[in-house]
Write a protein that holds these residues in place. Structure first.
Motif, PDB file in Angstrom:
ATOM      1  N   GLY A  31      39.861 -97.746 -17.672  1.00  0.00           N
ATOM      2  CA  GLY A  31      40.219 -96.445 -18.231  1.00  0.00           C
ATOM      3  C   GLY A  31      41.131 -95.606 -17.349  1.00  0.00           C
ATOM      4  O   GLY A  31      41.770 -94.663 -17.817  1.00  0.00           O
ATOM      5  N   SER A  32      41.201 -95.931 -16.044  1.00  0.00           N
ATOM      6  CA  SER A  32      42.000 -95.100 -15.134  1.00  0.00           C
ATOM      7  C   SER A  32      43.362 -95.700 -14.833  1.00  0.00           C
ATOM      8  O   SER A  32      44.088 -95.182 -13.991  1.00  0.00           O
ATOM      9  CB  SER A  32      41.253 -94.908 -13.815  1.00  0.00           C
ATOM     10  OG  SER A  32      39.985 -94.373 -14.063  1.00  0.00           O
ATOM     11  N   SER A  33      43.706 -96.804 -15.488  1.00  0.00           N
ATOM     12  CA  SER A  33      44.909 -97.531 -15.058  1.00  0.00           C
ATOM     13  C   SER A  33      46.160 -97.190 -15.864  1.00  0.00           C
ATOM     14  O   SER A  33      47.204 -97.785 -15.645  1.00  0.00           O
ATOM     15  CB  SER A  33      44.648 -99.036 -15.165  1.00  0.00           C
ATOM     16  OG  SER A  33      44.495 -99.383 -16.525  1.00  0.00           O
ATOM     17  N   LEU A  34      46.052 -96.254 -16.820  1.00  0.00           N
ATOM     18  CA  LEU A  34      47.181 -96.094 -17.750  1.00  0.00           C
ATOM     19  C   LEU A  34      48.007 -94.831 -17.544  1.00  0.00           C
ATOM     20  O   LEU A  34      48.768 -94.452 -18.432  1.00  0.00           O
ATOM     21  CB  LEU A  34      46.652 -96.110 -19.201  1.00  0.00           C
ATOM     22  CG  LEU A  34      46.124 -97.447 -19.670  1.00  0.00           C
ATOM     23  CD1 LEU A  34      44.639 -97.541 -19.409  1.00  0.00           C
ATOM     24  CD2 LEU A  34      46.397 -97.645 -21.122  1.00  0.00           C
ATOM     25  N   GLY A  35      47.841 -94.196 -16.364  1.00  0.00           N
ATOM     26  CA  GLY A  35      48.497 -92.907 -16.106  1.00  0.00           C
ATOM     27  C   GLY A  35      49.973 -92.871 -16.491  1.00  0.00           C
ATOM     28  O   GLY A  35      50.418 -91.969 -17.200  1.00  0.00           O
ATOM     29  N   THR A  36      50.754 -93.858 -16.022  1.00  0.00           N
ATOM     30  CA  THR A  36      52.203 -93.851 -16.271  1.00  0.00           C
ATOM     31  C   THR A  36      52.495 -93.984 -17.762  1.00  0.00           C
ATOM     32  O   THR A  36      53.337 -93.267 -18.315  1.00  0.00           O
ATOM     33  CB  THR A  36      52.862 -95.038 -15.521  1.00  0.00           C
ATOM     34  OG1 THR A  36      52.407 -94.993 -14.181  1.00  0.00           O
ATOM     35  CG2 THR A  36      54.356 -94.976 -15.572  1.00  0.00           C
ATOM     36  N   GLN A  37      51.793 -94.903 -18.419  1.00  0.00           N
ATOM     37  CA  GLN A  37      52.030 -95.120 -19.848  1.00  0.00           C
ATOM     38  C   GLN A  37      51.697 -93.846 -20.631  1.00  0.00           C
ATOM     39  O   GLN A  37      52.423 -93.466 -21.553  1.00  0.00           O
ATOM     40  CB  GLN A  37      51.159 -96.278 -20.364  1.00  0.00           C
ATOM     41  CG  GLN A  37      51.693 -97.662 -20.043  1.00  0.00           C
ATOM     42  CD  GLN A  37      51.750 -97.958 -18.552  1.00  0.00           C
ATOM     43  OE1 GLN A  37      50.952 -97.447 -17.770  1.00  0.00           O
ATOM     44  NE2 GLN A  37      52.703 -98.764 -18.144  1.00  0.00           N
ATOM     45  N   LEU A  38      50.614 -93.181 -20.247  1.00  0.00           N
ATOM     46  CA  LEU A  38      50.209 -91.977 -20.982  1.00  0.00           C
ATOM     47  C   LEU A  38      51.229 -90.854 -20.769  1.00  0.00           C
ATOM     48  O   LEU A  38      51.529 -90.087 -21.687  1.00  0.00           O
ATOM     49  CB  LEU A  38      48.804 -91.543 -20.555  1.00  0.00           C
ATOM     50  CG  LEU A  38      47.708 -92.590 -20.841  1.00  0.00           C
ATOM     51  CD1 LEU A  38      46.357 -92.131 -20.296  1.00  0.00           C
ATOM     52  CD2 LEU A  38      47.604 -92.872 -22.337  1.00  0.00           C
ATOM     53  N   GLU A  39      51.769 -90.815 -19.555  1.00  0.00           N
ATOM     54  CA  GLU A  39      52.803 -89.821 -19.258  1.00  0.00           C
ATOM     55  C   GLU A  39      54.038 -90.094 -20.124  1.00  0.00           C
ATOM     56  O   GLU A  39      54.629 -89.170 -20.701  1.00  0.00           O
ATOM     57  CB  GLU A  39      53.187 -89.961 -17.783  1.00  0.00           C
ATOM     58  CG  GLU A  39      53.319 -88.659 -17.051  1.00  0.00           C
ATOM     59  CD  GLU A  39      53.526 -88.924 -15.579  1.00  0.00           C
ATOM     60  OE1 GLU A  39      52.550 -89.322 -14.904  1.00  0.00           O
ATOM     61  OE2 GLU A  39      54.682 -88.759 -15.134  1.00  0.00           O
TER      62      GLU A  39
END
Ligand code: BGC
Length: 366
Positions: free
Chosen positions: A96-104
């Motif tokens: 759940g914490s690995s998608l920061g860039t994609q979410l941005e």
């Protein structure tokens, strides 16, 4: 030459996938991207198909992807979906914490993001969360042990339990564990329930990627280290049906269920998979928690449709799911739609599993 041809082929395939996505999108109300963690588990197939079919019925095109529990693959899939111009992203994450860039990137492209079943963590770029009340699911896991081991009608000797938790990188594991422990704690504090291994903390009892084989190995080790002589294992806290079944296998291998004075330990579970319902009917696994993936799929489809029609979303919980991100100095709480779950034992398989069409009698071999 061979390499060059391969390169050309890759280009052609990529271009046609891209064009396919565009074409599907242009002849529909728009393309929706849906990513699920893996095909290897019964539930994610059901979830993915329920969302896809529901959206297609409403006229949307759907790009549904599974990633075999491989994080880089999942990130790539989301990158591609953003490039292909999806209108909404529905994401059931692996970590759940690995998608920061994609979410941005999704936020920059104004693509609303729905966190599906598992909470997307550490990012303010998550618009909605659709799931079950995971803390309540955990309480149900604990309640299964209280009911099955009749802890309120105290047995004459202390009860020995071992505890298993889900994947440490899945926020659901936190709710499941906390709910179960809150129910079991009073019995542990009074000395009625003991954990002979002493392994109680969530980080110690976690099972990375919910891997049932890993849990089976842990169960085997616990049995050989802590259960000898007259120390008998009475129950297991299990957060997931395949873990329940593999723990039962480990117990059977050392004589539980076939030796006098060593009945199979009482085990619950979660997901109501076919193999576990069969086991429940045979009297091996005691219970499971049913989270109806069809309702979760339907709630998600409705949410996507409302978002894309600019409708107001009502019935959101705005206090239960902070995801570790901050916005303007305040903890960001992801607006959530939370559904109800049901404990299933032999007594209500007919009513809650078969009559509702969740599994057919034929699937269950009945
Ligand atoms: C889901 C469970 C599922 C588990 C393993 C969790 O996030 O909530 O329903 O059993 O993942 O896939």
């Amino acid at each position: 030459m061979k390499r060059f041809l391969l390169f050309l082929l890759t280009l052609v395939v990529a271009a046609s996938v891209f064009a396919g996505g565009r074409q599907a999108a242009s002849s529909s109300k728009g393309l929706v991207g849906v990513v699920m963690p893996t095909r290897s588990e019964e539930r994610w197939n059901k979830d993915g198909n329920a969302v896809k079919e529901g959206l297609e019925k409403l006229g949307y095109a759907v790009d549904l992807q599974f990633s075999d529990d491989d994080i880089p693959t999942q990130l790539n899939q989301i990158d591609n979906m953003i490039t292909n111009g999806v209108k909404v992203l529905v994401i059931a994450s692996i970590d759940g914490s690995s998608l920061g860039t994609q979410l941005e990137n999704a936020r920059a492209a104004k693509i609303p993001v729905i966190s599906y079943d598992r909470l997307l963590m550490q990012s303010p770029n998550v618009d909605y969360y659709v799931s079950f009340d995971n803390y309540k699911v955990g309480r149900q896991m604990g309640q299964i042990l209280v009911n099955g081991l009749k802890l309120d009608n105290p047995p004459k000797r202390p009860i020995n339990l071992e505890l298993f938790a889900g994947s440490p990188d899945d926020n659901n594991s936190v709710g499941f564990y906390q709910g179960a422990i809150d129910v079991l704690k009073p019995y542990m504090d009074s000395g009625l329930v003991r954990v002979p291994s002493g392994q109680i903390e969530r980080t110690v009892i976690g099972t990375l990627r919910w891997d049932a084989a890993e849990a089976q190995k842990r169960m085997e080790n616990l049995l050989s280290r802590y259960y000898s002589g007259d120390v008998i294992l009475d129950g297991i806290l299990s957060p997931y049906d395949p873990i329940s079944l593999s723990c039962l296998e480990a117990c059977k291998a050392v004589g539980y269920g076939s030796t006098a004075g060593k009945p199979l330990p009482l085990v619950g579970g979660q997901d109501c998979i076919v193999a576990s319902v069969k086991s429940i009917m045979q009297g091996d696994q005691y219970a499971t928690v049913l989270k109806d993936t069809r309702s979760l799929g339907a709630a998600t489809v409705e949410l996507v449709d409302k978002i894309l029609n600019g409708q107001t979303i009502t019935g959101l919980d705005t206090s239960s799911y902070p995801n570790g991100a901050t916005v303007n100095g305040r903890a960001y709480v992801v607006p959530s739609l939370l559904l109800d779950s049901v404990i299933v034992t032999k007594d209500n398989v007919q009513k809650d599993v078969i009559d509702t069409g969740y599994h057919t009698r034929a699937e269950l071999g009945l």
